[in-house]
Write an enzyme that holds these catalytic residues in place. Structure first.
Site, short mmCIF file in Angstrom:
data_model
loop_
_atom_site.label_atom_id
_atom_site.label_comp_id
_atom_site.label_asym_id
_atom_site.label_seq_id
_atom_site.Cartn_x
_atom_site.Cartn_y
_atom_site.Cartn_z
N TYR A 25 64.52 42.72 2.72
CA TYR A 25 63.52 43.40 1.90
C TYR A 25 64.12 44.61 1.20
CZ TYR A 25 59.27 45.98 0.66
OH TYR A 25 58.29 46.66 -0.02
N LYS A 76 64.50 45.30 -2.88
CA LYS A 76 63.87 46.45 -3.52
C LYS A 76 64.89 47.44 -4.07
CE LYS A 76 59.48 45.43 -3.01
NZ LYS A 76 58.56 45.31 -4.16
#
Length: 236
Positions: A145, A149
């Protein structure tokens, strides 16, 4: 006529059916924008809900065609569609890695590719991507993740540099842990121990992140390539 008064009033928000996307679509609508909500599910609280997969470039191009045909030229884009999970790095297999990158990173890039050339041709527009505080600082158990990002931050700054002087701005909102359904009740980000570390003693609210996105949309052409982190003081 000021830059703000002369803006197009059609906005596209991805992930508009829930969470941050829904809050942003609502805030834009309240501010007078006609909002097209892109999501895999219906986004009824928008002027136009379009069910589309952000990992499908052809479907996105068709969706933007529909928005401009039915609502008018797109003047703002917020890429809020995303997925999240916590896993130790040794449990992140190829399928989980590629899904995270496909939705979060490729979904952002493909949506920008569908919208930005139209903005450039008209000489104006504002793009706000949604990255994460974890993409800036990292965290235990969020490697895939955080990587997706963090890459959005790089994408945003590269686009802002490339589009400088075109009238199109590209900025990113990098929220801290937010009080949305994406965080399960058992999430460590909801634990009293974590909340006690925050100066405001609570998670960020979706409407606060939406307000940050609206600020960047209205900030004018002097603000581009910036990272704004509404994170309840988690990173100062």
């Amino acid at each position: 006529m000021s830059e703000q008064e002369d803006r197009p009033d059609v906005a596209v928000v991805t992930g508009a059916a829930s969470g941050l996307g829904a809050a942003t679509a609502d805030a834009l609508g309240t501010a007078g924008w006609r909002v097209a909500g892109f999501d895999l599910r219906p986004a009824p609280a928008t002027a136009l809900g379009v069910e589309v997969d952000v990992t499908d470039a052809a479907a996105l191009a068709a969706a933007v065609d529909r928005v401009e045909r039915e609502l008018g030229p797109v003047g703002a884009l917020v890429t809020a569609a995303g997925v999240y999970e916590i896993l130790p790095v040794e449990e992140i297999d190829d399928a989980r890695w590629h899904r995270m990158m496909a939705v979060n990173l490729s979904g952002t890039a493909l949506t920008c590719a569908a919208v930005v050339p139209r903005m450039v041709a008209r000489g104006r527009g504002a793009v706000v991507t949604v990255s994460s505080d974890l993409g800036v600082g990292g965290s235990q158990g969020d490697a895939h993740y955080a990587a997706s990002k963090g890459a959005i931050v790089g994408l945003t700054r590269a686009l802002a540099t490339e589009l400088a002087g075109t009238g199109v701005t590209v900025n990113t909102v990098a929220p801290g842990a937010a009080d949305t359904a994406m965080l399960e009740d058992a999430s460590p980000w909801r634990s009293p121990e974590f909340l006690a570390t925050l100066p405001v003693q609570r998670l960020v609210r979706p409407e606060e992140i939406a307000a940050a996105a609206l600020f960047l949309i209205g900030a004018g052409t002097a603000v581009s390539g910036q990272v704004l982190s509404p994170n309840a003081g988690a990173t100062i």
